[in-house]
Design an enzyme around this catalytic site. Structure first.
Site, PDB file in Angstrom:
ATOM      1  N   HIS A  81      -2.573   6.471   4.374  1.00 45.80           N
ATOM      2  CA  HIS A  81      -1.360   5.382   4.455  1.00 45.80           C
ATOM      3  C   HIS A  81       0.061   6.046   3.882  1.00 45.80           C
ATOM      4  O   HIS A  81       0.884   5.374   3.539  1.00 45.80           O
ATOM      5  CB  HIS A  81      -1.826   4.131   3.667  1.00 45.80           C
ATOM      6  CG  HIS A  81      -1.047   2.937   4.490  1.00 45.80           C
ATOM      7  ND1 HIS A  81      -1.071   1.767   4.014  1.00 45.80           N
ATOM      8  CD2 HIS A  81      -0.164   2.988   5.833  1.00 45.80           C
ATOM      9  CE1 HIS A  81      -0.306   1.040   4.858  1.00 45.80           C
ATOM     10  NE2 HIS A  81       0.409   1.756   5.918  1.00 45.80           N
TER      11      HIS A  81
ATOM     12  N   CYS B 106       0.867  -1.252   0.020  1.00 45.68           N
ATOM     13  CA  CYS B 106      -0.104  -0.020   0.071  1.00 45.68           C
ATOM     14  C   CYS B 106       0.796   1.170  -0.098  1.00 45.68           C
ATOM     15  O   CYS B 106       0.744   2.182  -0.766  1.00 45.68           O
ATOM     16  CB  CYS B 106      -0.854  -0.162   1.154  1.00 45.68           C
ATOM     17  SG  CYS B 106      -1.985  -1.315   1.404  1.00 45.68           S
TER      18      CYS B 106
END
Length: 477
Positions: free
Chosen positions: A166, A110
């Site tokens: 993130h 990610c």
């Protein structure tokens, strides 16, 4: 919404004059008449034709709706071959635009991929990009680094990020510190879909830098927020919306799974640090429900865009941040998330821009995440900061003018693995430490190792990988 205040001293390149010149170079201009393209092309499935640019069109600078799924595999959409998942809205988007078959994420997890999208550079050029993925507050995307959002904002765009960030945690890192006017979403890599509890048991839903309480199903909340944003007037500004769903990332909780949600939440609160991994939950059927819910959610946002009257002049892009995991349908690819085999980095890419691109088309040109950063900057009429050169190449010439994309190296690096693609050839070294060579044109599954048959080619690609790697930050010990 934060008002736009130009800041040309650091992030913009060439100022407003440069933006105007760049816009003219790709055939953009606010005064140019919109092209009356049909709402939906009459091509689908086997009727797709090889991509061909329509070089006669002109348009204004596009709005940009950039949608990411989370851990969605290359073959998890019915338009990419899923045998059991139905994704009519994303399939329709593909019929209305261009579907890329050989598209890749910037990395295999990610955070690094998001770094590559936001910066247009290899993740390994930034300290925060070395975390695979980011799991604590020690690193993140430095606010001083130019981003897609900051560069577009400085050229006159309204910017927003809705969903998963993130790329670091408060107080040092945040979308609002890196060029996005607005942020609504979660900072961490995963959260429980109802309680919004993250990996460390923290509450992780924010509006700007302040907690926002809403205990409804997360995908519903993001869909509502995104639909409101694309429906809203932004004055005469074009806009960028990064819409980052967490679906279908674990935990395996679909809309309405309140009992499963309560159990995962109980375990998080009891101190189970791996509760969100949900390794004792999920199924192929549950995964199917989550992907189909993602498809419905994208469909709702696209309906709101159409109702707003902005569909013609909005470039919509859909992809995943990396390959699929656990219940994903990756066939015929090998590997999955976290691996540099095809299953870990090959992802669906769909682009629709009615004003400039015909629908019903397919492209087999190899592309990866940083290319889209470069492309969007050019389409917006701006450029990268020369102190932070891009690693991707702009596809604007290919998409709008029919220019050939030159053969080049697509490079990846994660701990313990390396990969480089040039043309149809891929150099790969996995955790076994053995160099392998595959011809993807005839072996997409990476099973026929040509290393012994093509030693010169293997050596050339290995040397190219090592040359690029030498310019990146080393992993911490």
């Amino acid at each position: 919404m934060t008002s736009y205040e130009p800041n040309l001293s650091r992030r913009a390149f060439g100022g407003a004059v440069g933006a105007t010149a760049a816009a003219a170079a790709v055939g953009l201009g606010a005064a140019a008449p919109a092209h009356a393209a049909p709402a939906e092309a009459q091509h689908a499935g086997s009727q797709e034709r090889e991509f061909r640019a329509d070089r006669g069109r002109r348009s204004r600078r596009p709005n940009i709706l950039f949608i990411l799924g989370d851990d969605l595999g290359w073959a998890d959409l019915s338009s990419y071959g899923s045998p059991n998942i139905k994704t009519p809205n994303l399939d329709r988007l593909a019929r209305q635009g261009v579907r890329f078959t050989d598209a890749y994420s910037g990395s295999a997890t990610c955070s690094p991929t998001r770094f590559s999208l936001y910066t247009g550079r290899y993740p390994g050029r930034a300290k925060g990009g070395l975390a695979e993925p980011i799991a604590d507050k020690t690193v993140g995307l430095e606010p001083t680094h130019p981003t897609l959002a900051s560069l577009l904002r400085d050229s006159g765009y309204a910017t927003a990020l809705i969903g998963k960030w993130h790329c670091g945690y408060l107080p040092d890192y945040s979308p609002t510190k890196s060029g996005w006017d607005e942020f609504f979403g979660n900072f961490g890599g995963a959260l429980e879909y109802y309680s919004k509890l993250g990996l460390g048991g923290e509450y992780d839903l924010y509006e700007g830098d302040a907690e926002y309480k809403d205990l409804r199903y997360y995908t519903r909340i993001l869909t509502e927020r995104a639909s409101e944003y694309v429906s809203r007037g932004h004055g005469d500004k074009p806009w960028l919306l990064n819409l980052n769903f967490t679906t279908p990332h674990w935990p395996w909780i679909a809309d309405g799974d309140t009992e499963a949600s309560a159990e995962v939440t109980r375990r998080i609160k009891a101190g189970d640090g791996r509760a969100l991994w949900h390794q004792d939950g999920g199924s192929i059927e549950k995964y199917k429900q989550m992907v189909e819910d993602l498809d419905r959610s994208v469909g709702e946002v696209l309906k709101a865009l159409k109702r707003s009257g902005q569909e013609e002049d909005t470039l919509v892009f859909f992809s995943s941040d990396n390959g699929g995991e656990r219940f994903s349908h990756n066939w015929p690819l090998s590997g999955n998330k976290a691996s540099l085999q095809e299953g870990g980095i090959r992802v669906p890419n769909i682009v629709r821009w009615p004003a400039r691109l015909d629908g019903g088309q397919v492209s087999h040109v190899p592309v990866f995440t940083p290319d889209w950063t470069a492309t969007l900057l050019e389409l917006a009429g701006t450029r990268a900061n020369p102190a932070y050169p891009l690693d991707g190449v702009s596809l604007a010439g290919y998409l709008l003018r029919g220019e050939k994309v030159a053969e080049r190296n697509l490079f990846w690096r994660v701990r313990g693995e390396r990969a480089l693609r040039r043309g149809d050839w891929k150099y790969y070294r996995g955790k076994t430490g053995r160099d392998q060579l595959f011809n993807l044109a005839g072996d997409i599954r990476e099973q026929a190792d040509k290393a012994a048959l093509e030693p010169a080619r293997l050596a050339e690609l290995r040397a190219a990988w090592e040359k690029t790697d030498a310019g990146l930050l080393p992993y911490p010990g």
